[in-house]
Design a protein around this motif. Structure first.
Motif, PDB file in Angstrom:
ATOM      1  N   CYS A 216       3.397  38.633  32.733  1.00 35.41           N
ATOM      2  CA  CYS A 216       2.218  39.304  32.192  1.00 35.41           C
ATOM      3  C   CYS A 216       2.704  40.525  31.423  1.00 35.41           C
ATOM      4  CB  CYS A 216       1.299  39.702  33.353  1.00 35.41           C
ATOM      5  SG  CYS A 216      -0.253  40.459  32.866  1.00 35.41           S
ATOM      6  N   ARG A 217       2.308  40.609  30.172  1.00 37.67           N
ATOM      7  CA  ARG A 217       2.718  41.732  29.342  1.00 37.67           C
ATOM      8  C   ARG A 217       1.509  42.565  28.944  1.00 37.67           C
ATOM      9  NH1 ARG A 217       6.000  39.348  26.324  1.00 37.67           N
ATOM     10  NH2 ARG A 217       7.929  40.282  27.059  1.00 37.67           N
ATOM     11  N   ALA A 218       1.589  43.871  29.146  1.00 37.10           N
ATOM     12  CA  ALA A 218       0.499  44.776  28.797  1.00 37.10           C
ATOM     13  C   ALA A 218       0.719  45.348  27.396  1.00 37.10           C
ATOM     14  CB  ALA A 218       0.421  45.912  29.809  1.00 37.10           C
ATOM     15  N   SER A 219      -0.372  45.542  26.660  1.00 33.46           N
ATOM     16  CA  SER A 219      -0.273  46.058  25.292  1.00 33.46           C
ATOM     17  C   SER A 219      -0.006  47.557  25.253  1.00 33.46           C
ATOM     18  CB  SER A 219      -1.543  45.726  24.509  1.00 33.46           C
ATOM     19  OG  SER A 219      -2.672  46.353  25.093  1.00 33.46           O
ATOM     20  N   GLN A 220      -0.186  48.214  26.386  1.00 29.01           N
ATOM     21  CA  GLN A 220       0.091  49.650  26.490  1.00 29.01           C
ATOM     22  C   GLN A 220       0.695  49.928  27.868  1.00 29.01           C
ATOM     23  OE1 GLN A 220      -3.386  52.127  25.741  1.00 29.01           O
ATOM     24  NE2 GLN A 220      -4.283  50.557  24.431  1.00 29.01           N
ATOM     25  N   ASN A 221       1.189  51.129  28.035  1.00 28.79           N
ATOM     26  CA  ASN A 221       1.747  51.536  29.320  1.00 28.79           C
ATOM     27  C   ASN A 221       0.659  51.572  30.387  1.00 28.79           C
ATOM     28  OD1 ASN A 221       3.287  52.558  31.379  1.00 28.79           O
ATOM     29  ND2 ASN A 221       3.575  54.576  30.464  1.00 28.79           N
ATOM     30  N   ILE A 222       0.860  50.817  31.449  1.00 31.16           N
ATOM     31  CA  ILE A 222      -0.077  50.850  32.571  1.00 31.16           C
ATOM     32  C   ILE A 222       0.627  51.308  33.844  1.00 31.16           C
ATOM     33  CG2 ILE A 222      -1.623  49.094  31.610  1.00 31.16           C
ATOM     34  CD1 ILE A 222      -0.332  47.081  33.597  1.00 31.16           C
ATOM     35  N   TYR A 223       1.821  51.889  33.681  1.00 29.37           N
ATOM     36  CA  TYR A 223       2.624  52.341  34.818  1.00 29.37           C
ATOM     37  C   TYR A 223       2.785  51.152  35.760  1.00 29.37           C
ATOM     38  CZ  TYR A 223       1.608  56.615  32.420  1.00 29.37           C
ATOM     39  OH  TYR A 223       1.501  57.562  31.434  1.00 29.37           O
ATOM     40  N   SER A 224       2.427  51.295  37.019  1.00 35.25           N
ATOM     41  CA  SER A 224       2.542  50.165  37.953  1.00 35.25           C
ATOM     42  C   SER A 224       1.184  49.667  38.418  1.00 35.25           C
ATOM     43  CB  SER A 224       3.384  50.566  39.161  1.00 35.25           C
ATOM     44  OG  SER A 224       4.708  50.836  38.792  1.00 35.25           O
TER      45      SER A 224
END
Lengths: 106, 120
Positions: A23-31
């Motif tokens: 799963c890749r996030a488009s922005q930083n979501i930390y953890s």
């Protein structure tokens, strides 16, 4: 909105296999990422929270990891009950968003 | 351990308003700030977060639905509710209520879901 891109959409495997879903996030979501398992006709079931913490009662063959904005769910040795659809969800930023799902089939 | 159970109509007409209630049991629900949410899933599709509310009443909504959605909570009745206005066929989905037991978690408790069909 933060886009969550899961791959693959469909994964064919056999009992005993080790599988990984990404799963890749488009922005930083930390953890701030959760993984869910959903069997047909049932509600989602929480497996992992905070990217790598196992929910209570979930078998240790499930594990999660993170590297930057890429997150993985690994099942170390597939059991018959594991054939289901898996979703990731970010809860760092509103609106909360889910990946499109990965169907794990025999 | 919390148990959540959705209730409401299974069939609603286009342009009408959907009202669903989630009843919570299995915990005293006192002295703790709880966090509740509504998520929906159109037939054969993925999950969509609708909105969430704290037991204090503070709420957040998905911008895609904000103009049509209201979530409320009544801790005295151990319930929280969802209203969706101006329904269309695109709102046909299984609606789930869910809860988060700790701030570090996603939704770790889910209701069984209720299918809502929008049709005349």
């Amino acid at each position: 909105d933060i886009q969550m891109t899961q791959s693959p959409s469909i994964l064919s495997a056999s009992v005993g296999d080790r599988v990984t879903i990404t799963c890749r996030a488009s922005q930083n979501i930390y953890s701030w990422l959760a993984w869910y398992q959903q069997r047909p006709g049932k509600a989602p079931k929480a497996l992992i929270y905070e990217a790598s913490s196992l929910e209570s009662g979930i078998p240790s063959r499930f594990s999660g990891s993170a590297s930057g904005t890429e997150f993985t769910l690994t099942i170390s040795s597939l059991q018959p009950d594991d054939f289901a659809t898996y979703y990731c969800q970010q809860y760092n930023t509103y609106p909360y968003t889910f990946g499109q799902g990965t169907k794990l089939e025999i | 351990q919390l148990q959540l159970l959705e209730s409401g109509p299974g069939l609603v007409k286009p342009s009408e308003t959907l009202s669903l209630t989630c009843s919570v049991s299995g915990d005293s629900l006192r002295g703790v700030i709880y966090y509740w949410g509504w998520i929906r899933q159109p037939p054969g599709k993925g999950l969509e977060w609708i909105g969430s509310i704290y037991s204090t009443g503070s709420s957040h909504y998905n911008p895609s639905l904000r103009s049509r959605v209201t979530i409320s909570v009544d801790m005295s009745k151990k319930q929280f509710s969802l209203r969706v206005r101006s329904l269309t066929a695109a709102d046909t989905a299984v609606y789930y209520c869910a809860s988060r037991s700790e701030t570090t978690k996603g939704f770790d408790y889910w209701g069984q879901g209720t299918l809502v069909t929008v049709s005349s």
